[in-house]
Design an enzyme around this catalytic site. Sequence first.
Site, PDB file in Angstrom:
ATOM      1  N   ASP A   1     -84.860  92.406  49.925  1.00  0.00           N
ATOM      2  CA  ASP A   1     -84.724  91.049  49.382  1.00  0.00           C
ATOM      3  C   ASP A   1     -86.074  90.682  48.821  1.00  0.00           C
ATOM      4  OD1 ASP A   1     -86.050  90.397  52.130  1.00  0.00           O
ATOM      5  OD2 ASP A   1     -86.146  88.514  51.010  1.00  0.00           O
TER       6      ASP A   1
ATOM      7  N   ASP B   1     -82.774  85.325  57.595  1.00  0.00           N
ATOM      8  CA  ASP B   1     -83.989  85.681  58.318  1.00  0.00           C
ATOM      9  C   ASP B   1     -84.050  84.822  59.577  1.00  0.00           C
ATOM     10  OD1 ASP B   1     -84.723  83.197  57.390  1.00  0.00           O
ATOM     11  OD2 ASP B   1     -86.220  83.941  55.981  1.00  0.00           O
TER      12      ASP B   1
END
Lengths: 377, 377
Positions: free
Chosen positions: B268, B94
Site C-alpha cells: 500500500d 492498519d
Amino acid sequence: MTGEAFRFDLIARDGEARLGLVTTGRGAIRTPAFMPVGTGGTVKAMYMDQVRALGSDIILGNTYHLMLRPGAERVARLGGLHEFARWPHSILTDSGGFQVMSLAKLRKLTEAGVTFRSHIDGSVHEMSPERSIEIQGLLGSDIQMQLDECVALPAKPDEIERAMELSLRWAERCKVAFGDQPPRAMFGIVQGGDSVELRLRSARALAAMELKGYAVGGLAVGEPQEVMLAMLEATCPELPLTKPRYLMGVGTPDDIVKSVARGIDMFDCVMPTRAGRHGLAYTRRGKVNLRNARHADDHRPLDEESDCPAARDYSRAYLHHLVRSQEALGAMLLTWNNLAYYQRLMADLRAAIASETFSEKTALIAAEWERGDLPPL
Amino acid sequence: MTGEAFRFDLIARDGEARLGLVTTGRGAIRTPAFMPVGTGGTVKAMYMDQVRALGSDIILGNTYHLMLRPGAERVARLGGLHEFARWPHSILTDSGGFQVMSLAKLRKLTEAGVTFRSHIDGSVHEMSPERSIEIQGLLGSDIQMQLDECVALPAKPDEIERAMELSLRWAERCKVAFGDQPPRAMFGIVQGGDSVELRLRSARALAAMELKGYAVGGLAVGEPQEVMLAMLEATCPELPLTKPRYLMGVGTPDDIVKSVARGIDMFDCVMPTRAGRHGLAYTRRGKVNLRNARHADDHRPLDEESDCPAARDYSRAYLHHLVRSQEALGAMLLTWNNLAYYQRLMADLRAAIASETFSEKTALIAAEWERGDLPPL
C-alpha cells in the site's frame, strides 16, 4: 459537429412558458435549458461524461477566465474549447465583461472598451467589443454574447441609463464583428437595471437589430426577486417570439421556475456547482446542509427516488463525513447531485409545458420544497 | 460477502517472486496486490467504482483517521466501513499506531499502549493492542494489523530493539484479542529497523505465533532503498511460504518491482493518490510533472496506449491547465491515471510470474522508465 445553421424552434407554449429547441452547429438544445457553468474549461469536480449524462445539452464557458488562462490563442491552437475540454456539444460563452467588473483590478472603461489587470498575475489586458467577439471565436463558442456593461443594483438611474446606452452601441459593434457565421449565434443583452422604462428602450433597440437571440442581463445582482420578475414581465413581451431568451446568471430553482413562467428559455448559474463544494445539496425537498450534525448518523440517502447515484446510493452520514473532512469526493458527489436536480427540474418543466400542465406541475414542485426535508431520524 | 474462510493460495513462483490468491470473507485478492489508500473512508478524488474497475481487489483504511472521524462505533452502527464507504470488497486496516506516532500530539507510550491527543480537535484517546483490534473489528476490517511501534530511521540500535520487542509482546496480545474469526485475518508486523539480526529475531518470533499473514513494517521510513531491500532479503526467507507477506507503506513502482522480486505479496502507498493531487503522473515512461510549462501546448495524451481514459483521452495541455488552475478535475484525472498505472503494473507482474518471465519483464519495464518521457513537441 453537425454544421447545421443556428435556429430556434418554438414547439409549444403554456401561458408565457415556452418549450423550444435551439439548434447550433454542435447539436440541439432542449429549452427551457439549464447550462452548467464550466468556468475555466471544466465544470468543477465533474467529468464531462457525467455532465452530459444528466441531460445537459450546453455548458457555459467564461471568456474572462479562459482568456487569462490558458489563453484564447492557445485554446484555438489546441483545436478550440470543445476539443480542449472534451465537450463536443454546444458551448455558450459570456463576453468577459461581467468578470472584468467583478474580478479584475484597475479597470478603466471608455467608449472603446475596458482595460484591466488580471487577478491572477497582474498583467494588463484590453477588451473591446471586437476583441471579445474575437476571443469567443478563438474559443469556438457556438453562442457568443455581446460585450456589455452590467451595473450592480442598487444604482443611480443616470448610471444605469449610461451603461445601458453604452451596451446598445457595443451590441452594434459586436454584431458587425461577429459577421455571418451560420452555425453560430451572437446574442444581444438587455440592460436597464430596475427601471422598466430603460428595460423597454433596451429591449426594443436590440429587437430592431434582428439578432439571433437575446439575453436579459444585470439581474440577480442584489435586487429582490420581485424586482427581477417585474423586469422580466416588462422585457419579454418586447423580445421577438421566435428568438431564444436567456436570463444570465440565474438562479435558484424557484427563480428558474418563475422566470420560465415569464417566458425565459435559457439559464446559467454557479449555484448548483458552488453549493456542491460547500456542503449544500439541492433536492426536491429543498436545500439540505450536509454539514449539519443531524446527518452524522443518518443512513438514508439524500433522495431515494432520484436517478442520480449521488442522491440515491450514498448515506447522508457518509456525505456529512466527507464534507466535514473536506474530502474531494464530498464536492464531487454534491455537485453531481445538484446538477442532477437542476437538470431534472428543467426536464420536468419541459414536460409540463408540453402537456400544458405548467401551473399545476410548478405548484406541486413548490409544495414539495415547502414541505421541506425528511424529519430527522 | 461470500463468508469464505481466510486463506492464501500460492499459485506459482518465479525466483523469489510469488503469484498468489488471498481469500477473505469478502472475496479474492490477486497477489502481488497494490492496495489503494482510502484514509478516511474514501480513496481521495476517486469514485469507488473507478477504484474497482482498475482491478483493485482490496483497499486500505486508516484506523487512526477513522476512529477520530467519523468514529469506529459510529461506522459500526452504520453497518461497517464496507457499507459506509460503498466498497463491498476486501478492506485491510492498519492498527493506527503509525499515524499516532506521525500525526497525533502529546503521545505517551507505555507497555499498556499509547495515549495521544487527536490532531483534529485535541481530544484524548487511548490505544492499546486490544483497543486497536476492537476498533478494526468495529470497522469490519477483513485484514487487521497488530498494533506495533515503528521507529523512524536512522535510530539507535537499543531503541530499535526495544520497539521490536514491545511489538512482539503486542502481537501476542492482538492475537488473543482477535480470537477466532475464520473469514478475517490478523497480521503480525516484523520490526527491527535496519538491523538484520533484529529483523531475523522478529520474523522468527512472529512465525512461531502461526499468524494468518505477516507484514514487514518500519521500512521506507527514511533509509536508502538498498537497506530496505537487504532487510527484505533477510526477512522473507524466515516467513512461512504459505502465508501472505505485506510490505507496509511501499512504495515507488521501482520499490514494488524489487520487493516482489524478493518475495513480497502485498503493498500500500499514498504515492499514486498523493502525487495525483500535486500534478505528478506515473506512466510507463516514468514520472511526468504536469506543472511543467513544456506541457502547456502539448496536445498529446499522457499515454496513448493506456486503457485508462485519464491517460489516453485528455491532452497534456488540458491536464497542465487544470493543475495550474488548481481545478478538482486535475486531481481526479491524475489520481485515476496513477492508480491505473499502479494496477496495470501489478497485473503485468502477476502475468510475468505466471509465465516465468519475471526478470525479462521487469527488465523491459525498467528500460521503459529509463528511456523517459516523450521528447517535447
